[in-house]
Design a protein around this motif. Sequence first.
Motif, PDB file in Angstrom:
ATOM      1  N   ARG A  80       0.832  -1.197   0.000  1.00  0.00           N
ATOM      2  CA  ARG A  80       0.000   0.000   0.000  1.00  0.00           C
ATOM      3  C   ARG A  80       0.874   1.258   0.000  1.00  0.00           C
ATOM      4  N   ASN A 107      -2.639  14.035   4.293  1.00  0.00           N
ATOM      5  CA  ASN A 107      -2.415  12.584   4.420  1.00  0.00           C
ATOM      6  C   ASN A 107      -2.767  12.099   5.819  1.00  0.00           C
ATOM      7  N   LEU A 108      -2.337  12.892   6.825  1.00  0.00           N
ATOM      8  CA  LEU A 108      -2.638  12.541   8.220  1.00  0.00           C
ATOM      9  C   LEU A 108      -4.136  12.460   8.432  1.00  0.00           C
ATOM     10  N   GLY A 163      -5.850   9.560   7.127  1.00  0.00           N
ATOM     11  CA  GLY A 163      -5.675   8.314   7.866  1.00  0.00           C
ATOM     12  C   GLY A 163      -4.321   7.642   7.674  1.00  0.00           C
ATOM     13  N   LEU A 164      -3.331   8.405   7.182  1.00  0.00           N
ATOM     14  CA  LEU A 164      -1.975   7.856   7.082  1.00  0.00           C
ATOM     15  C   LEU A 164      -1.248   8.173   8.389  1.00  0.00           C
ATOM     16  N   GLY A 165      -0.662   7.151   9.010  1.00  0.00           N
ATOM     17  CA  GLY A 165       0.057   7.383  10.252  1.00  0.00           C
ATOM     18  C   GLY A 165       1.376   8.095  10.000  1.00  0.00           C
ATOM     19  N   ARG A 166       1.868   8.809  11.021  1.00  0.00           N
ATOM     20  CA  ARG A 166       3.162   9.478  10.875  1.00  0.00           C
ATOM     21  C   ARG A 166       4.260   8.462  10.585  1.00  0.00           C
ATOM     22  N   GLU A 221       3.855   5.644   9.142  1.00  0.00           N
ATOM     23  CA  GLU A 221       3.668   5.149   7.772  1.00  0.00           C
ATOM     24  C   GLU A 221       4.256   6.126   6.754  1.00  0.00           C
TER      25      GLU A 221
END
Lengths: 281, 299
Positions: free
Chosen positions: A3, A95-96, A99-102, A104
């Motif tokens: 992903r 992005n955060l 739902g993108l983690g730091r 990630e």
Amino acid sequence: MIRLLKLEYLKNLNYKPFKVFAGLYFIVLIALLFVGLVDFDIFGNKINLKEQGMYNFPGVWNFTTYIVGLLKILLGCIIVFSICQEFSNRMFKQNLIDGLGREEFIFSKLLTILLLTGFSTLIVFILAFVLGKSYSNTQESDLIFKEIYFIFNYFLKLFAFFSFLMFLSVLFRKSIFVFLGFFMFWFVEKILIGIESFGVMRNINELERAKILNTKVFYTDYLPLESMSNLIPNPLIRTNMAQLLGMQFKFEYPWASVMVCLVWSLVFITGSYWILKKKDW
Amino acid sequence: MEKILEVKNLTKKFKQIAVNNISFDVEKGNVYGLLGPNGSGKSTTFGMLLSTINPTSGNWKWFGKEGTDTDTLKKIGAIIEQPNFYPYLSAEKNLEIVATIKGASYQRIDVVLETVNLLTRKKEAFSTYSLGMKQRLAIASALLANPEVLILDEPTNGLDPEGIIQIRDIINAIAKSGTTIIVASHLLDEIEKICSHVIVLKHGTAIYSGSVDAMSNTKGFFELKSDDANALISALNSLKIFSSVKEKEDLVIAQISEDISASDLNKKLFEKGISLSHLMKKKESLETQFLELVKQSNS
């Protein structure tokens, strides 16, 4: 992981600096393949790299990784621009929120770094091998792969260097400041190195100096950029001309530098994550 | 009622306090308005709830779960301040990135682009879009993963009247589908038209939190006009069902304290020998209620 790779692929696919610098990099690399056939004019002497023994196994590993290593800044530009644009376009924040983690985010950038580094390493390997096969005086199989460890050092050197650029990009978030910051850092490192070696050499006579240079461990050897550059020594000392001038090539595998580079990479990666975590976006 | 969001004593201090100890609940299926002038802490509140800003103190629960993690964020569609997209990529590629992050299906992309009427422009780079189109794309992006709750921060900021109407229609349609919406705005008529609940912020403090109807404790007011204004005023005062009776220009304004219908009032006044040329029962607009609240919190 797939992903995150996909994410980086989508982000960089049509990104102009990516295309420009990647293209430039490969053009220069291909040009390097033919560099041995050209005579350089230095101080009125004709110098041909082939005649200087640069392409002899096993030294060709040293030579190729060193020369191609100088080009790493082209790939570095890709890292810097592609990370800085995430901040200038406010995409990191978006992005955060999406739902993108730091972690990630950092990991996805590390994947890009690993891919670029891996790809570049592969190319250097092929380049060195082809150059050696074509121009080397010796083709003995145990000599061919004797110094193959330069390929690993090259990989580590690039990885550490790009991690450093990632850290600077996260820290400054504007590419112009990243480059300024980088040159400042480089400059300060050189000054510190100068100060230390002046301090050590001050009271020592000329004869001893050369010996000390080879044996003594300097604290400044452990600075990031210096430890990276210690991974691959300058191959000019290995040329036939330098040998004629009485220079001796001595190289022991730089275990200390390898360890230090690994530690610095870790510091830069966790440092980047820490900044992303602590700052309000 | 299922609680989507519970916020308790949330505080953020930059150099000064941006959000001061606010608490509120969001229930499923309602449309919440976060009201307040510029700089009252709306965006900071959203920032904390969306994990981009670290809170100084306080806590909150999304869907009954403490704090905001990435799984929670995937269930939320959010637009903050201005539409953010990769300018060099097309709308379609941008939404592919969002879908990849959220784990949504790529098939949703055309569906949401259709909803905001951008399907025909999906191959064009984001940088070529007008502000209205960018804002609509942001809504499409927020809707991509079928969110349970939608957060909109100033969704009509900087748009022309046509753009505002387009966005409002889209939000209305989403609200009707039962999605919980939290919308921040300083445009009161916008909130009034779509919200059932409001939270009013001022200097980072929540000065009101509850339903729009209960926001003002007044029951509305009458606008009256008669040939003899003085007689009308004394008659109204004698009824003792108004908290205040005032003359405003050529109208008499009577604030209701005990509810009475317009026809009953008309009857009573007629019995007292006053015939009206104008009678109208009105509710205060959200704007006057809001200004009233802000005034109260000042004193």
